[in-house]
Design a protein around this motif. Structure first.
Motif, PDB file in Angstrom:
ATOM      1  N   PHE A 194     -20.905   9.703 -34.465  1.00  0.00           N
ATOM      2  CA  PHE A 194     -20.078   9.824 -35.670  1.00  0.00           C
ATOM      3  C   PHE A 194     -19.978  11.221 -36.246  1.00  0.00           C
ATOM      4  O   PHE A 194     -18.994  11.550 -36.898  1.00  0.00           O
ATOM      5  CB  PHE A 194     -20.605   8.876 -36.762  1.00  0.00           C
ATOM      6  CG  PHE A 194     -20.680   7.443 -36.300  1.00  0.00           C
ATOM      7  CD1 PHE A 194     -21.870   6.744 -36.347  1.00  0.00           C
ATOM      8  CD2 PHE A 194     -19.558   6.807 -35.787  1.00  0.00           C
ATOM      9  CE1 PHE A 194     -21.944   5.432 -35.903  1.00  0.00           C
ATOM     10  CE2 PHE A 194     -19.622   5.500 -35.337  1.00  0.00           C
ATOM     11  CZ  PHE A 194     -20.816   4.805 -35.401  1.00  0.00           C
ATOM     12  N   ALA A 195     -21.006  12.011 -36.073  1.00  0.00           N
ATOM     13  CA  ALA A 195     -20.972  13.315 -36.727  1.00  0.00           C
ATOM     14  C   ALA A 195     -20.369  14.394 -35.850  1.00  0.00           C
ATOM     15  O   ALA A 195     -19.700  15.296 -36.335  1.00  0.00           O
ATOM     16  CB  ALA A 195     -22.377  13.726 -37.156  1.00  0.00           C
ATOM     17  N   LEU A 196     -20.588  14.303 -34.542  1.00  0.00           N
ATOM     18  CA  LEU A 196     -20.034  15.315 -33.643  1.00  0.00           C
ATOM     19  C   LEU A 196     -18.528  15.496 -33.790  1.00  0.00           C
ATOM     20  O   LEU A 196     -18.039  16.618 -33.863  1.00  0.00           O
ATOM     21  CB  LEU A 196     -20.349  14.972 -32.179  1.00  0.00           C
ATOM     22  CG  LEU A 196     -21.631  15.513 -31.563  1.00  0.00           C
ATOM     23  CD1 LEU A 196     -21.598  15.297 -30.055  1.00  0.00           C
ATOM     24  CD2 LEU A 196     -21.808  16.995 -31.851  1.00  0.00           C
ATOM     25  N   PRO A 197     -17.788  14.367 -33.820  1.00  0.00           N
ATOM     26  CA  PRO A 197     -16.331  14.515 -33.927  1.00  0.00           C
ATOM     27  C   PRO A 197     -15.885  15.226 -35.195  1.00  0.00           C
ATOM     28  O   PRO A 197     -14.755  15.671 -35.293  1.00  0.00           O
ATOM     29  CB  PRO A 197     -15.820  13.065 -33.938  1.00  0.00           C
ATOM     30  CG  PRO A 197     -16.911  12.266 -33.341  1.00  0.00           C
ATOM     31  CD  PRO A 197     -18.171  12.957 -33.700  1.00  0.00           C
ATOM     32  N   LYS A 198     -16.802  15.352 -36.175  1.00  0.00           N
ATOM     33  CA  LYS A 198     -16.401  15.956 -37.440  1.00  0.00           C
ATOM     34  C   LYS A 198     -16.701  17.442 -37.516  1.00  0.00           C
ATOM     35  O   LYS A 198     -16.507  18.060 -38.552  1.00  0.00           O
ATOM     36  CB  LYS A 198     -17.137  15.253 -38.596  1.00  0.00           C
ATOM     37  CG  LYS A 198     -16.817  13.789 -38.701  1.00  0.00           C
ATOM     38  CD  LYS A 198     -15.400  13.566 -39.173  1.00  0.00           C
ATOM     39  CE  LYS A 198     -15.083  12.085 -39.144  1.00  0.00           C
ATOM     40  NZ  LYS A 198     -13.660  11.816 -39.016  1.00  0.00           N
ATOM     41  N   ILE A 199     -17.232  17.996 -36.445  1.00  0.00           N
ATOM     42  CA  ILE A 199     -17.526  19.435 -36.498  1.00  0.00           C
ATOM     43  C   ILE A 199     -16.208  20.186 -36.556  1.00  0.00           C
ATOM     44  O   ILE A 199     -15.338  19.979 -35.710  1.00  0.00           O
ATOM     45  CB  ILE A 199     -18.312  19.899 -35.250  1.00  0.00           C
ATOM     46  CG1 ILE A 199     -19.669  19.209 -35.212  1.00  0.00           C
ATOM     47  CG2 ILE A 199     -18.514  21.402 -35.259  1.00  0.00           C
ATOM     48  CD1 ILE A 199     -20.484  19.586 -34.001  1.00  0.00           C
ATOM     49  N   PRO A 200     -16.095  21.052 -37.573  1.00  0.00           N
ATOM     50  CA  PRO A 200     -14.806  21.763 -37.727  1.00  0.00           C
ATOM     51  C   PRO A 200     -14.463  22.546 -36.463  1.00  0.00           C
ATOM     52  O   PRO A 200     -15.301  23.232 -35.896  1.00  0.00           O
ATOM     53  CB  PRO A 200     -15.050  22.725 -38.905  1.00  0.00           C
ATOM     54  CG  PRO A 200     -16.483  22.665 -39.201  1.00  0.00           C
ATOM     55  CD  PRO A 200     -17.030  21.413 -38.628  1.00  0.00           C
ATOM     56  N   VAL A 238     -15.256  13.621 -29.195  1.00  0.00           N
ATOM     57  CA  VAL A 238     -15.324  12.189 -29.498  1.00  0.00           C
ATOM     58  C   VAL A 238     -15.876  11.474 -28.280  1.00  0.00           C
ATOM     59  O   VAL A 238     -15.263  11.442 -27.222  1.00  0.00           O
ATOM     60  CB  VAL A 238     -13.925  11.640 -29.838  1.00  0.00           C
ATOM     61  CG1 VAL A 238     -14.008  10.157 -30.118  1.00  0.00           C
ATOM     62  CG2 VAL A 238     -13.354  12.378 -31.036  1.00  0.00           C
ATOM     63  N   LEU A 239     -17.045  10.952 -28.426  1.00  0.00           N
ATOM     64  CA  LEU A 239     -17.698  10.323 -27.276  1.00  0.00           C
ATOM     65  C   LEU A 239     -17.562   8.805 -27.323  1.00  0.00           C
ATOM     66  O   LEU A 239     -17.769   8.206 -28.361  1.00  0.00           O
ATOM     67  CB  LEU A 239     -19.189  10.665 -27.267  1.00  0.00           C
ATOM     68  CG  LEU A 239     -19.562  12.142 -27.218  1.00  0.00           C
ATOM     69  CD1 LEU A 239     -21.047  12.307 -27.496  1.00  0.00           C
ATOM     70  CD2 LEU A 239     -19.216  12.729 -25.872  1.00  0.00           C
ATOM     71  N   PRO A 240     -17.236   8.228 -26.200  1.00  0.00           N
ATOM     72  CA  PRO A 240     -17.247   6.761 -26.160  1.00  0.00           C
ATOM     73  C   PRO A 240     -18.636   6.248 -26.468  1.00  0.00           C
ATOM     74  O   PRO A 240     -19.622   6.912 -26.162  1.00  0.00           O
ATOM     75  CB  PRO A 240     -16.868   6.417 -24.714  1.00  0.00           C
ATOM     76  CG  PRO A 240     -16.635   7.683 -24.015  1.00  0.00           C
ATOM     77  CD  PRO A 240     -16.881   8.823 -24.920  1.00  0.00           C
ATOM     78  N   GLY A 241     -18.710   5.076 -27.068  1.00  0.00           N
ATOM     79  CA  GLY A 241     -19.978   4.517 -27.513  1.00  0.00           C
ATOM     80  C   GLY A 241     -21.095   4.634 -26.494  1.00  0.00           C
ATOM     81  O   GLY A 241     -22.184   5.109 -26.793  1.00  0.00           O
ATOM     82  N   ILE A 242     -20.801   4.212 -25.282  1.00  0.00           N
ATOM     83  CA  ILE A 242     -21.897   4.179 -24.315  1.00  0.00           C
ATOM     84  C   ILE A 242     -22.387   5.575 -23.966  1.00  0.00           C
ATOM     85  O   ILE A 242     -23.568   5.797 -23.713  1.00  0.00           O
ATOM     86  CB  ILE A 242     -21.473   3.400 -23.047  1.00  0.00           C
ATOM     87  CG1 ILE A 242     -22.710   3.169 -22.173  1.00  0.00           C
ATOM     88  CG2 ILE A 242     -20.401   4.124 -22.268  1.00  0.00           C
ATOM     89  CD1 ILE A 242     -22.539   2.040 -21.201  1.00  0.00           C
ATOM     90  N   VAL A 243     -21.509   6.546 -23.994  1.00  0.00           N
ATOM     91  CA  VAL A 243     -21.926   7.917 -23.701  1.00  0.00           C
ATOM     92  C   VAL A 243     -22.836   8.448 -24.793  1.00  0.00           C
ATOM     93  O   VAL A 243     -23.883   9.038 -24.532  1.00  0.00           O
ATOM     94  CB  VAL A 243     -20.695   8.838 -23.541  1.00  0.00           C
ATOM     95  CG1 VAL A 243     -21.141  10.282 -23.394  1.00  0.00           C
ATOM     96  CG2 VAL A 243     -19.882   8.408 -22.346  1.00  0.00           C
ATOM     97  N   ALA A 244     -22.406   8.212 -26.045  1.00  0.00           N
ATOM     98  CA  ALA A 244     -23.232   8.688 -27.158  1.00  0.00           C
ATOM     99  C   ALA A 244     -24.605   8.056 -27.111  1.00  0.00           C
ATOM    100  O   ALA A 244     -25.624   8.721 -27.280  1.00  0.00           O
ATOM    101  CB  ALA A 244     -22.550   8.366 -28.486  1.00  0.00           C
ATOM    102  N   ALA A 245     -24.628   6.749 -26.869  1.00  0.00           N
ATOM    103  CA  ALA A 245     -25.898   6.035 -26.837  1.00  0.00           C
ATOM    104  C   ALA A 245     -26.788   6.556 -25.710  1.00  0.00           C
ATOM    105  O   ALA A 245     -27.970   6.847 -25.905  1.00  0.00           O
ATOM    106  CB  ALA A 245     -25.657   4.547 -26.670  1.00  0.00           C
ATOM    107  N   THR A 246     -26.194   6.686 -24.530  1.00  0.00           N
ATOM    108  CA  THR A 246     -26.969   7.171 -23.391  1.00  0.00           C
ATOM    109  C   THR A 246     -27.494   8.568 -23.649  1.00  0.00           C
ATOM    110  O   THR A 246     -28.665   8.866 -23.426  1.00  0.00           O
ATOM    111  CB  THR A 246     -26.108   7.192 -22.120  1.00  0.00           C
ATOM    112  OG1 THR A 246     -25.447   5.942 -22.005  1.00  0.00           O
ATOM    113  CG2 THR A 246     -26.958   7.440 -20.901  1.00  0.00           C
ATOM    114  N   LEU A 247     -26.618   9.424 -24.133  1.00  0.00           N
ATOM    115  CA  LEU A 247     -27.013  10.805 -24.394  1.00  0.00           C
ATOM    116  C   LEU A 247     -28.144  10.859 -25.414  1.00  0.00           C
ATOM    117  O   LEU A 247     -29.123  11.578 -25.245  1.00  0.00           O
ATOM    118  CB  LEU A 247     -25.801  11.591 -24.900  1.00  0.00           C
ATOM    119  CG  LEU A 247     -25.979  13.102 -24.985  1.00  0.00           C
ATOM    120  CD1 LEU A 247     -26.395  13.654 -23.634  1.00  0.00           C
ATOM    121  CD2 LEU A 247     -24.687  13.758 -25.448  1.00  0.00           C
ATOM    122  N   GLY A 248     -27.999  10.055 -26.477  1.00  0.00           N
ATOM    123  CA  GLY A 248     -29.040  10.043 -27.503  1.00  0.00           C
ATOM    124  C   GLY A 248     -30.382   9.638 -26.919  1.00  0.00           C
ATOM    125  O   GLY A 248     -31.408  10.262 -27.168  1.00  0.00           O
TER     126      GLY A 248
END
Lengths: 212, 181, 242
Positions: free
Chosen positions: B34-40, B47-57
């Motif tokens: 949620f926060a990455l996509p908001k970086i100016p 914008v990461l698909p859910g599974i990518v963000a989760a896996t990366l985290g």
């Protein structure tokens, strides 16, 4: 920025809840773990097995599943628990299982020679435990317990998923209503958790060096 | 990098490790999702698909833990090993590669195994951002049917069995690789 | 031209001065035995020669190469100096042969076949040809130490350093290791041995150095130092040991 600053008080309240939940869970886990750990270290093999099974159970299930189980399952048994209580209970059971391992390990690490010397002097089992084993074992338990607390704080963030108003939940709600503050808010949350856990982690390692 | 003699490399590695190790994986996942996509500026590209963000985290968090485990393992290798390797003329990298790391891995195996099991259990977190794993599916079913406790117990049992199998696997691995001392 | 020479070497670890002022010269083919009480700095001297420990002051030259010169790389030094440790320090995850061939392959750049041939020859030399495929855990202390000697020899060094090579061994087993060391001496290997084995020093040594408190107190041929010590401290030490 205005929205971000507006969210801060809520984040603060969430942080307090996080602390509350963590401390309560830690206290329960210590009690649970201590009793269980001592029992396991003293008891003959027969008693050991069911207790071992219990410990493995709470370690083997993901914490989130445990939380959901308690949150949804207890009402089915007629016990109505608030989400906070369910979260604390789940954390306590999970951490308690880990704590019992720590206690058992610390007690087992006291050299046999101490026990033999103790018997030779005429001490009974209970006396040996209380006067010789525990004082030494307690020192060895301290660093892993400190680390366990850090783990509890970190895991408490899962409570947000069963609607406990902790730090993460407060953050999530505010971001949901006002998308643009996602970056500063989540960054703040990350920093907050880091600011709590990092010193604890360092303290645990320093303690380990000093007491080794 | 974590055990490098160059201070800059070591400090950078420590900063990374300590940060990702001490922050909850769930928060890291939320941040990535949620926060990455908001970086100016670069936000929209992130914008990461859910599974990518989760896996990366999860990778970042558990990876950082692994770094610590291996570092402790390296510390546990007797000092004489490094001396002997150095005395033979092996450079720092070769010392690590042929002598120190192989022993460190064997020493760390129990802890690494535990971490894998931890990772496995943490996959439940992916459900929190809508990715359907075992846990997420169960949740879904509950929302539709409302027969909750039994379902979660079943889920719990499945995890238990999996964890048990993973645990057995790692213990066998330890035995196989053990260096009799 | 001495093979190894130390001039006015000083080393302190923090406030603990381990080497006060050491000057020593070891000629090619010499067997130099360093004796002395614990804490006299004997092991540190060896470690300074191959730069495992950096000295604070003074000069060390090995086979014409200066140890103190920062331009000289570690590898240069360590190819010339082989070291055998009190605790053997064999690599437990490798077989005896692999232990011996690792450095020749990685540091000297030998190909696998040549390295293996060299390894087998050296293991045979120390009497362990049949144990080439064994892991350290499957070998006795004496056997492990002999493998360690073969491992150090594989680099074809000009000087061999022995740091209390037999101190960690049971008395009945020290013999087999000392025999190998004696054999090396007979082949005119330059050796510097920190040892408590006075018999070895007397029989095989050509130059005995008595150290105490970070200084060389007395040195000379074995017959002189061991048989007719001049200094009080030497006499004291020897009376306790012999």
């Amino acid at each position: 920025m205005h929205a971000y600053v507006g969210a801060l008080p809520a984040l603060g309240r969430g942080l307090v809840t996080t602390f509350g939940v963590s401390l309560a869970a830690m206290a329960l886990a210590l009690a649970f773990g201590f009793v269980l750990g001592v029992v396991r270290s003293q008891a003959p093999r027969i008693l050991d097995l069911p207790v071992l099974a219990l410990v493995e159970l709470f370690r083997g299930i993901p914490l989130l599943v445990l939380m959901y189980l308690l949150f949804f399952g207890l009402p089915q048994l007629g016990l109505h628990a608030s989400s906070n209580a369910a979260a604390v209970a789940a954390l306590a059971l999970y951490a308690g299982a880990l704590a019992s391992e720590i206690v058992r390990g610390a007690i087992a690490s006291i050299p046999r020679g101490q026990l033999e010397a103790s018997s030779a002097l005429g001490f009974g089992r209970a006396q040996t435990l209380a006067l010789v084993v525990l004082p030494q074992a307690l020192r060895r338990m301290l660093p892993p317990f400190v680390a366990l607390f850090a783990l509890i704080v970190e895991s408490s963030s899962l409570a947000s998923l069963i609607d406990v108003p902790d730090l993460l939940e407060a953050a999530r709600q505010h971001v949901e209503s006002e998308n643009s503050i996602a970056l500063p808010v989540y960054l703040t949350v990350l920093v907050a958790y880091f600011a709590i856990n990092f010193p604890i982690s360092v303290a645990s390692r320093r303690l380990e060096k000093r007491l080794a | 990098m974590r055990v490098s003699e160059a201070a800059w490399a070591r400090n950078a590695a420590i900063a990374f490790t300590e940060f990702f190790r001490n922050t909850p994986p769930l928060v890291q996942i939320y941040f990535l999702a949620f926060a990455l996509p908001k970086i100016p500026g670069v936000g929209p590209y992130l914008v990461l698909p859910g599974i990518v963000a989760a896996t990366l985290g999860l990778v970042l968090h558990q990876g950082a833990i692994n770094v610590e485990i291996l570092r402790a393992g390296l510390d546990a290798v007797p000092a004489g090993q490094r001396e002997a390797a150095a005395a033979l003329g092996l450079g720092r990298f070769d010392q690590l590669r042929y002598v120190l790391v192989p022993q460190a891995v064997r020493i760390s195996l129990p802890a690494l195994g535990n971490n894998v099991i931890s990772l496995f259990k943490n996959t439940t977190l992916v459900a929190s951002i809508g990715v359907l794993d075992l846990f997420g599916v169960a949740n879904d079913i509950i929302a539709q049917i409302l027969v909750s406790a039994e379902l979660f117990i079943t889920v719990g049992v499945v995890y238990l069995i999996s964890v048990g199998l993973l645990g057995a696997f790692f213990r066998a691995l330890e035995k196989r690789l053990a260096i009799a001392r | 031209m001495p093979m190894v020479s130390l001039s006015h070497v000083k080393k302190a670890f923090g406030t603990n001065v381990v080497l006060s002022d050491i000057s020593l010269a070891v000629d090619p083919g010499e067997v130099c035995c360093i004796i002395g009480p614990s804490g006299s700095g004997k092991s540190t001297v060896l470690r300074c020669i191959n730069r495992l420990v950096a000295i604070d002051a003074g000069e060390i030259v090995v086979d014409g190469v200066s140890v103190t010169d920062p331009a000289v790389k570690d590898v240069e030094l360590r190819r010339r100096v082989g070291m055998v440790f009190q605790q053997f320090n064999l690599f437990p995850h490798m077989t005896a042969l692999e232990n011996v061939t690792l450095a020749p392959r990685k540091v000297r750049g030998l190909d696998d076949t040549s390295a293996r041939d060299l390894g087998r020859t050296l293991l045979a030399k120390v009497g362990l040809a049949e144990r080439a495929g064994h892991y350290p855990a499957q070998l006795s202390g004496g056997q492990q130490q002999r493998v360690a000697i073969a491992r150090a020899l594989a680099m074809e060094p000009k000087v061999m350093l022995f740091d209390e090579a037999t101190s960690a061994l049971d008395p009945e087993i020290t013999g087999e290791v000392l025999a190998v060391m004696k054999q090396l001496a007979q082949e005119h290997t330059t050796m510097i041995c920190v040892t408590h084995e006075m018999g070895f020093a007397r029989e095989v040594g050509t130059h005995v150095v008595f150290m105490d408190g970070g200084l060389v107190v007395e040195e000379g041929p074995p017959a002189a130092v061991l048989g007719a010590p001049q200094m009080e401290r030497t006499k004291n030490f020897l009376s306790k040991v012999l």
